[in-house]
Design an enzyme around this catalytic site. Structure first.
Site, PDB file in Angstrom:
ATOM      1  N   LYS A 196      79.545  84.523   7.566  1.00 49.04           N
ATOM      2  CA  LYS A 196      81.238  85.279   8.307  1.00 49.04           C
ATOM      3  C   LYS A 196      80.650  85.476   9.452  1.00 49.04           C
ATOM      4  O   LYS A 196      79.421  86.038   9.851  1.00 49.04           O
ATOM      5  CB  LYS A 196      81.735  85.812   7.380  1.00 49.04           C
ATOM      6  N   CYS A 232      82.501  95.496   3.521  1.00 53.25           N
ATOM      7  CA  CYS A 232      82.463  94.516   3.459  1.00 53.25           C
ATOM      8  C   CYS A 232      83.217  93.581   2.285  1.00 53.25           C
ATOM      9  O   CYS A 232      84.106  92.630   2.161  1.00 53.25           O
ATOM     10  CB  CYS A 232      81.020  93.162   3.915  1.00 53.25           C
ATOM     11  N   ASP A 280      77.492  89.603   1.007  1.00 50.29           N
ATOM     12  CA  ASP A 280      76.467  89.591   2.237  1.00 50.29           C
ATOM     13  C   ASP A 280      75.009  90.087   1.402  1.00 50.29           C
ATOM     14  O   ASP A 280      74.405  91.008   1.537  1.00 50.29           O
ATOM     15  CB  ASP A 280      77.054  90.926   3.142  1.00 50.29           C
TER      16      ASP A 280
END
Length: 220
Positions: free
Chosen positions: A129, A162, A24
Site C-alpha cells: 500500500k 496505519c 505493516d
C-alpha cells in the site's frame, strides 16, 4: 460461532468469513536504522507485540481464517509517493533515500520487508500500500469481497496511524472490525490507549477491541 468478550460488547464471528489483517510489521518501523527510528522514535516500544502477533497468525491459520499482511512501500521511482508525504519531517534521510536498511520504504529493499518472526506463509496475502490506510489505492476491498470476508481482526503498527486509518476505512465499507489490543502498538503508548477508546466509544462507533487472550478463549 466463536464469540469474543470484547468492548463495548461481545463480538461474534464466523472464521470462514473472517480475516486477520496484520498492518505493516516491517523492519523499517520496528528495527533500529529504519524509518521509524529516523523519525526520532524509540522502536523498542513496538517489539513487545511481536510474540502476540505470532500467536494470532498461528491461530488464524489453524482455524482457517484468511491472513493478510499489509506493507507500506513505494515503487522504486516513487511514482506512488506524493511529494507532501515525502516532505514530512524534513528528514535528511527520508522516503526513497538510501539508509541503513536500504532505500527507505521502497518495495524490495530490506527495510520494507517484514520482521523475521512474521514473514508471510504460503496462502497468506501480501498487500503493498502507498498510503496509511490499507484500502487507499489497493485491491483490498476486492480481495475481501472475493473471499466472502465480512469480519476483520486487526493488529500491527502504529495504532494511531496505519492501524486506525485502516479500521476506519473498513468500517466505512461495512466490515465488522475488532482491534486486537495487544497485537497493536504505538511509539507513544498514550496514543495507543486513546485510539482504543475512540474505536469503542459511542457503542462501538468504529468497532470492537479485545486482547488476544479473549480471542483464544472464544475458540477454547
Amino acid at each position: 460461532m466463536p464469540t469474543v468478550h470484547a468492548r463495548p460488547y461481545d463480538f461474534p464471528f464466523d472464521p470462514a468469513h473472517t480475516a486477520v489483517v496484520m498492518i505493516d510489521m516491517q523492519r523499517d518501523f520496528l528495527e533500529p536504522g529504519g524509518f521509524g527510528a529516523m523519525l526520532g522514535n524509540d522502536v523498542s516500544l513496538l517489539r513487545p507485540i511481536v510474540p502476540a502477533c505470532v500467536r494470532l497468525l498461528a491461530l488464524a491459520r489453524a482455524k482457517g481464517m484468511a491472513v493478510i499482511h499489509t506493507q507500506e512501500a513505494h515503487d522504486a521511482q516513487l511514482a506512488d509517493c506524493p511529494p507532501s508525504k515525502r516532505a514530512r519531517g524534513a528528514l535528511s534521510c527520508g522516503i526513497g533515500d538510501p539508509g541503513p536498511l536500504g532505500r527507505v520504504l521502497v518495495a524490495g529493499e530490506p527495510g520494507a520487508g517484514f520482521v523475521p518472526e512474521l514473514l508471510p506463509q504460503p496462502g497468506d496475502v501480501v498487500l503493498r500500500k502507498p498510503g496509511k490506510g490499507a484500502f487507499h489505492a489497493t485491491s483490498l476491498d476486492a480481495i475481501l469481497h472475493a473471499q466472502g470476508i465480512t469480519h476483520l481482526l486487526i493488529g500491527g503498527v502504529t495504532t494511531e496511524v496505519c492501524v486506525q486509518s485502516t479500521m476506519r476505512e473498513a468500517n466505512d465499507r461495512g466490515y465488522e472490525c475488532l482491534l486486537v489490543t495487544d497485537c497493536a502498538a504505538s511509539y507513544f503508548p498514550q496514543f495507543h490507549a486513546a485510539v482504543v477508546e475512540m474505536m469503542v466509544a459511542q457503542g462501538g462507533i468504529v468497532g470492537w477491541a479485545a486482547p488476544l487472550a479473549e480471542i483464544e478463549r472464544a475458540f477454547a
